[in-house]
Scaffold this active site. Structure first.
Site, PDB file in Angstrom:
ATOM      1  N   SER A   1       0.794  -1.226   0.000  1.00 56.97           N
ATOM      2  CA  SER A   1       0.000   0.000   0.000  1.00 56.97           C
ATOM      3  C   SER A   1       0.825   1.274   0.000  1.00 56.97           C
ATOM      4  O   SER A   1       0.394   2.310  -0.515  1.00 56.97           O
ATOM      5  CB  SER A   1      -0.949   0.010   1.211  1.00 56.97           C
ATOM      6  N   VAL A   2       2.036   1.227   0.576  1.00 61.21           N
ATOM      7  CA  VAL A   2       2.846   2.452   0.697  1.00 61.21           C
ATOM      8  C   VAL A   2       4.325   2.121   0.549  1.00 61.21           C
ATOM      9  O   VAL A   2       4.726   0.952   0.529  1.00 61.21           O
ATOM     10  CB  VAL A   2       2.632   3.145   2.069  1.00 61.21           C
TER      11      VAL A   2
ATOM     12  N   ASP B   1      -4.292  -9.376   6.195  1.00 57.30           N
ATOM     13  CA  ASP B   1      -3.478  -9.162   7.384  1.00 57.30           C
ATOM     14  C   ASP B   1      -2.543 -10.358   7.506  1.00 57.30           C
ATOM     15  O   ASP B   1      -2.979 -11.475   7.789  1.00 57.30           O
ATOM     16  CB  ASP B   1      -4.373  -9.041   8.619  1.00 57.30           C
ATOM     17  N   LEU B   2      -1.254 -10.155   7.282  1.00 52.46           N
ATOM     18  CA  LEU B   2      -0.306 -11.258   7.252  1.00 52.46           C
ATOM     19  C   LEU B   2      -0.115 -11.922   8.605  1.00 52.46           C
ATOM     20  O   LEU B   2       0.459 -13.010   8.683  1.00 52.46           O
ATOM     21  CB  LEU B   2       1.052 -10.770   6.728  1.00 52.46           C
TER      22      LEU B   2
ATOM     23  N   SER C   1      16.503  -5.956   5.835  1.00 47.86           N
ATOM     24  CA  SER C   1      16.990  -4.682   6.358  1.00 47.86           C
ATOM     25  C   SER C   1      18.454  -4.850   6.714  1.00 47.86           C
ATOM     26  O   SER C   1      18.917  -5.971   6.977  1.00 47.86           O
ATOM     27  CB  SER C   1      16.200  -4.283   7.610  1.00 47.86           C
TER      28      SER C   1
ATOM     29  N   TYR D   1      13.015  -5.624  16.743  1.00 50.70           N
ATOM     30  CA  TYR D   1      12.857  -5.580  15.285  1.00 50.70           C
ATOM     31  C   TYR D   1      14.082  -6.165  14.606  1.00 50.70           C
ATOM     32  O   TYR D   1      13.976  -6.953  13.647  1.00 50.70           O
ATOM     33  CB  TYR D   1      12.632  -4.136  14.838  1.00 50.70           C
TER      34      TYR D   1
END
Length: 255
Positions: free
Chosen positions: A15-16, A65-66, A146, A161
Site C-alpha cells: 500500500s505504501v 493481514d499477514l 533490512s 525488530y
C-alpha cells in the site's frame, strides 16, 4: 524483465513506501501483480494510478493481514482461482514497534514476529507450493530485509525488530538450501536496505514524530526507487545467476 510479462507476482505490504514502488515497477513491466496489505483503499488508488499511467500490466488489490494465517491462505486460494498461481513472491511487508528488550510489551514483540517472520514464512511456503504444483521452475522469492538483519544498531527501540530481521537473513539462506536440495531452479534473494525515506520511521515513532523527522535528517536517505531498482536487477538476472544477498546503504551510513 521481458520474460516476466504476463506472469503473476505477489507483493506484500503493497500500500505504501517500498511495496508501492515495487508494485508500480512490476506493473509497468507488464506483470499481473497481486498487491496485498491491510489498507485496501490505498492499493485501489495505486491500481487506478497504474491505469492512468497506461502501464501494460495490471494491479489486483487484495486486503490481507499477514499476521492472520487464515487470511493468507484465503489469499493464495483466491490467487489460484483467479490467476492459477504466482511466479514471483516479494515478501516486503514488515513493521517495527518501539519495544525495547528490557521494557517492551510482549504483545508488540509478538506482532513483529507474526508479520516479519511467520507471515513471511507462510507466504514463502505457499508461493513455493504454488510454483511446484504448476511445475514452474524459474520462479523467484525475494525477501525485503533490512541492514538490521546483519548488524545490531545501538538503539533500544529497534532491538527486537533487529532480531526479527536477523531471522529473515537466516530464513532466506535456509530457503536457498532447501530449494537446492529440491533440485529446482526457483531462486531466493534477500535485499537489505539501510535507511529508506518512507513512512516507516513515522510508524515506529508514532507517538514522537520529531524522532522520525530527526532520523531522516541524519543522513541523505535511500529512496524507495533505489530498492525497486535492486528488485528489477534481481529479476532481470539470467536463470543461471543466483543473487543471494544485496545490501544497499546510504553513503553516509558507511562512513
Amino acid at each position: 524483465m521481458d520474460r516476466w510479462k504476463g506472469r503473476v507476482a505477489l507483493v506484500t505490504g503493497a500500500s505504501v513506501g517500498i511495496g508501492a514502488a515495487i508494485v508500480k515497477s512490476l506493473v509497468q513491466h507488464g506483470m499481473k501483480v497481486v498487491g496485498c496489505a491491510r489498507n485496501l483503499e490505498q492499493i485501489q488508488n495505486l491500481a487506478a494510478e497504474c491505469v492512468r499511467s497506461g502501464f501494460s500490466g495490471t494491479l489486483f488489490p487484495y486486503k490481507c493481514d499477514l499476521s492472520v494465517e487464515d487470511e493468507v491462505l484465503s489469499m493464495f486460494s483466491w490467487i489460484k482461482v483467479q490467476h492459477q498461481g504466482i511466479d514471483v513472491c516479494i515478501n516486503n511487508a514488515g513493521l517495527a514497534l518501539p519495544e525495547p528488550l528490557l521494557s517492551g510489551k510482549t504483545s508488540g514483540w509478538r506482532t513483529m514476529m507474526d508479520v516479519n517472520v511467520i507471515g513471511l514464512s507462510v507466504c514463502t511456503r505457499e508461493a513455493y507450493q504454488s510454483m511446484k504444483e504448476r511445475k514452474v521452475d524459474d520462479g523467484h522469492i525475494i525477501n525485503i530485509n533490512s541492514i538490521c538483519g546483519h548488524r545490531v544498531i545501538n538503539n533500544a527501540d529497534a532491538h527486537f525488530y533487529t532480531a526479527s530481521k536477523y531471522a529473515v537473513t537466516a530464513l532466506t539462506e535456509g530457503l536457498r538450501q532447501e530449494l537446492r536440495e529440491a533440485k529446482t531452479h526457483i531462486r531466493a534473494t534477500c535485499i537489505s536496505p539501510g535507511l529508506v525515506e518512507t513512512e516507516f520511521a513515522y510508524r515506529l515513532f508514532s507517538e514522537s514524530p520529531e524522532k522520525a523527522v530527526a532520523t531522516y535528517k541524519s543522513v541523505k536517505c535511500l529512496q524507495a526507487a533505489d530498492i525497486t531498482n535492486a528488485v528489477g536487477y534481481v529479476l532481470s538476472a539470467p536463470p543461471h545467476v543466483q543473487i543471494g544477498d544485496i545490501e544497499i546503504m546510504p553513503v553516509e551510513q558507511l562512513m
